[in-house]
Scaffold this active site. Structure first.
Site, PDB file in Angstrom:
ATOM      1  N   ASN A 141      -1.673  -0.177   7.417  1.00  0.00           N
ATOM      2  CA  ASN A 141      -1.190  -1.539   7.687  1.00  0.00           C
ATOM      3  C   ASN A 141      -0.365  -2.152   6.552  1.00  0.00           C
ATOM      4  O   ASN A 141      -0.240  -3.363   6.427  1.00  0.00           O
ATOM      5  CB  ASN A 141      -2.345  -2.444   8.142  1.00  0.00           C
ATOM      6  CG  ASN A 141      -3.421  -2.592   7.085  1.00  0.00           C
ATOM      7  OD1 ASN A 141      -3.291  -2.068   5.975  1.00  0.00           O
ATOM      8  ND2 ASN A 141      -4.469  -3.310   7.412  1.00  0.00           N
TER       9      ASN A 141
ATOM     10  N   LYS B  51       0.844  -1.204   0.000  1.00  0.00           N
ATOM     11  CA  LYS B  51       0.000   0.000   0.000  1.00  0.00           C
ATOM     12  C   LYS B  51       0.881   1.258   0.000  1.00  0.00           C
ATOM     13  O   LYS B  51       2.103   1.177   0.216  1.00  0.00           O
ATOM     14  CB  LYS B  51      -0.909  -0.048   1.235  1.00  0.00           C
ATOM     15  CG  LYS B  51      -1.904  -1.217   1.210  1.00  0.00           C
ATOM     16  CD  LYS B  51      -2.750  -1.248   2.477  1.00  0.00           C
ATOM     17  CE  LYS B  51      -3.785  -2.360   2.425  1.00  0.00           C
ATOM     18  NZ  LYS B  51      -4.650  -2.366   3.643  1.00  0.00           N
TER      19      LYS B  51
ATOM     20  N   TYR C 145     -12.556  -2.818  -2.985  1.00  0.00           N
ATOM     21  CA  TYR C 145     -13.105  -2.786  -1.624  1.00  0.00           C
ATOM     22  C   TYR C 145     -14.628  -2.692  -1.624  1.00  0.00           C
ATOM     23  O   TYR C 145     -15.220  -2.066  -0.746  1.00  0.00           O
ATOM     24  CB  TYR C 145     -12.494  -1.623  -0.849  1.00  0.00           C
ATOM     25  CG  TYR C 145     -11.090  -1.884  -0.325  1.00  0.00           C
ATOM     26  CD1 TYR C 145     -10.751  -3.099   0.273  1.00  0.00           C
ATOM     27  CD2 TYR C 145     -10.104  -0.900  -0.399  1.00  0.00           C
ATOM     28  CE1 TYR C 145      -9.468  -3.336   0.760  1.00  0.00           C
ATOM     29  CE2 TYR C 145      -8.811  -1.128   0.090  1.00  0.00           C
ATOM     30  CZ  TYR C 145      -8.507  -2.350   0.672  1.00  0.00           C
ATOM     31  OH  TYR C 145      -7.241  -2.576   1.163  1.00  0.00           O
TER      32      TYR C 145
ATOM     33  N   GLU D  39      -9.781 -10.446  -7.476  1.00  0.00           N
ATOM     34  CA  GLU D  39      -8.839  -9.318  -7.382  1.00  0.00           C
ATOM     35  C   GLU D  39      -7.765  -9.380  -8.473  1.00  0.00           C
ATOM     36  O   GLU D  39      -7.381  -8.358  -9.027  1.00  0.00           O
ATOM     37  CB  GLU D  39      -8.197  -9.302  -5.994  1.00  0.00           C
ATOM     38  CG  GLU D  39      -9.192  -8.926  -4.897  1.00  0.00           C
ATOM     39  CD  GLU D  39      -8.652  -9.103  -3.492  1.00  0.00           C
ATOM     40  OE1 GLU D  39      -7.450  -9.438  -3.334  1.00  0.00           O
ATOM     41  OE2 GLU D  39      -9.429  -8.912  -2.528  1.00  0.00           O
TER      42      GLU D  39
ATOM     43  N   HIS E 261      -1.680  -5.450   1.436  1.00  0.00           N
ATOM     44  CA  HIS E 261      -2.945  -6.135   1.187  1.00  0.00           C
ATOM     45  C   HIS E 261      -2.658  -7.574   0.777  1.00  0.00           C
ATOM     46  O   HIS E 261      -1.705  -7.838   0.041  1.00  0.00           O
ATOM     47  CB  HIS E 261      -3.730  -5.457   0.059  1.00  0.00           C
ATOM     48  CG  HIS E 261      -4.888  -6.292  -0.417  1.00  0.00           C
ATOM     49  ND1 HIS E 261      -6.091  -6.330   0.249  1.00  0.00           N
ATOM     50  CD2 HIS E 261      -5.009  -7.172  -1.454  1.00  0.00           C
ATOM     51  CE1 HIS E 261      -6.906  -7.186  -0.370  1.00  0.00           C
ATOM     52  NE2 HIS E 261      -6.270  -7.716  -1.406  1.00  0.00           N
TER      53      HIS E 261
HETATM   54  P1  DAT Z   1      -7.642  -7.007   5.356  1.00  0.00           P
HETATM   55  O1  DAT Z   1      -6.842  -5.919   4.684  1.00  0.00           O
HETATM   56  O2  DAT Z   1      -6.882  -7.635   6.491  1.00  0.00           O
HETATM   57  O3  DAT Z   1      -8.187  -8.013   4.393  1.00  0.00           O
HETATM   58  P2  DAT Z   1     -10.320  -5.890   5.468  1.00  0.00           P
HETATM   59  O4  DAT Z   1     -10.537  -6.500   4.123  1.00  0.00           O
HETATM   60  O5  DAT Z   1     -11.336  -6.191   6.525  1.00  0.00           O
HETATM   61  O6  DAT Z   1      -8.900  -6.299   6.076  1.00  0.00           O
HETATM   62  O7  DAT Z   1     -10.221  -4.305   5.359  1.00  0.00           O
HETATM   63  C1  DAT Z   1      -9.513  -3.727   4.293  1.00  0.00           C
HETATM   64  C2  DAT Z   1      -8.703  -2.569   4.808  1.00  0.00           C
HETATM   65  O8  DAT Z   1      -9.567  -1.573   5.360  1.00  0.00           O
HETATM   66  C3  DAT Z   1      -7.744  -2.917   5.939  1.00  0.00           C
HETATM   67  O9  DAT Z   1      -6.527  -3.462   5.475  1.00  0.00           O
HETATM   68  C4  DAT Z   1      -7.544  -1.588   6.590  1.00  0.00           C
HETATM   69  C5  DAT Z   1      -8.919  -0.950   6.468  1.00  0.00           C
HETATM   70  N1  DAT Z   1      -9.693  -1.193   7.691  1.00  0.00           N
HETATM   71  C6  DAT Z   1     -10.281  -2.347   8.060  1.00  0.00           C
HETATM   72  N2  DAT Z   1     -10.890  -2.230   9.247  1.00  0.00           N
HETATM   73  C7  DAT Z   1     -10.676  -0.949   9.637  1.00  0.00           C
HETATM   74  C8  DAT Z   1     -11.032  -0.181  10.777  1.00  0.00           C
HETATM   75  N3  DAT Z   1     -11.758  -0.715  11.765  1.00  0.00           N
HETATM   76  N4  DAT Z   1     -10.619   1.101  10.850  1.00  0.00           N
HETATM   77  C9  DAT Z   1      -9.888   1.653   9.858  1.00  0.00           C
HETATM   78  N5  DAT Z   1      -9.511   0.993   8.745  1.00  0.00           N
HETATM   79  C10 DAT Z   1      -9.903  -0.294   8.638  1.00  0.00           C
HETATM   80 MG    MG Z   2      -9.611  -7.847   2.909  1.00  0.00          MG
END
Ligand code: DAT
Ligand code: MG
Length: 151
Positions: free
Chosen positions: A114, A11, A51, A128, A117
């Site tokens: 974080n 990212k 997303y 994806e 991805h």
């Molecule tokens: P991942 O990236 O582990 O698959 P996800 O698909 O649930 O997690 O969410 C996509 C991204 O969105 C994640 O990497 C960071 C952001 N995100 C997820 N939960 C969040 C939260 N509670 N607050 C802020 N950003 C969040």
């Molecule tokens: Mg995800």
């Protein structure tokens, strides 16, 4: 089953912090095969598809803003059980809960930054990969160490 593929993206925070090399190294060192790689400035359109399950979340607008804030390095890695193993290598979505030794656990502490991805399922990975890559951007090639990493 050895040709399972997943989408991994560094990212914008990971690119800015010069973590691209270290992240690629972890996947190479595990033994996975790189079959696609590019750097791009992501469009809002692509991200909203990527997303699509998160559109209703309160953090969605800031997620979009962050993900379009600078270049991303996106790759496709191939190998046995690569989807699940990559998720383990990347660690918990919230870096505060990610184990040391994972990418997120070693390089980050905030859920909104974080670093990386990783696709979360086989179906998600297929969706994806099609979204981010053209077919001719993915290479089929034989790794010379194949008989040493697979029975
Ligand atoms: P991942 O990236 O582990 O698959 P996800 O698909 O649930 O997690 O969410 C996509 C991204 O969105 C994640 O990497 C960071 C952001 N995100 C997820 N939960 C969040 C939260 N509670 N607050 C802020 N950003 C969040
Ligand atoms: Mg995800």
């Amino acid at each position: 089953i050895n040709d399972e593929r997943t989408l991994i993206a560094v990212k914008p925070d990971g690119v800015q912090r010069r973590l691209v090399g270290q992240i690629i190294q972890r996947f190479e060192q595990r033994g996975f095969k790189l079959v696609g790689l590019k750097m791009l400035q992501v469009s809002e359109d692509l991200l909203s598809q990527h997303y699509c399950q998160l559109r209703q979340k309160p953090f969605y607008p800031s997620l979009l803003q962050y993900m379009t804030s600078g270049p991303v390095v996106v790759m496709v890695w191939e190998g046995l059980n690569v989807v699940q193993t990559s998720r383990a290598m990347v660690g918990h979505t919230n870096p505060a809960e990610a184990q040391a030794g994972t990418v997120r656990g070693d390089f980050s502490f905030h859920v909104s930054r974080n670093v990386v991805h990783a696709s979360d399922s086989l179906e998600g990975a297929q969706r994806e990969i099609q979204l981010w890559f053209q077919g001719n951007e993915l290479l089929n090639w034989v790794c010379c160490d194949q008989t040493s990493t697979y029975e």
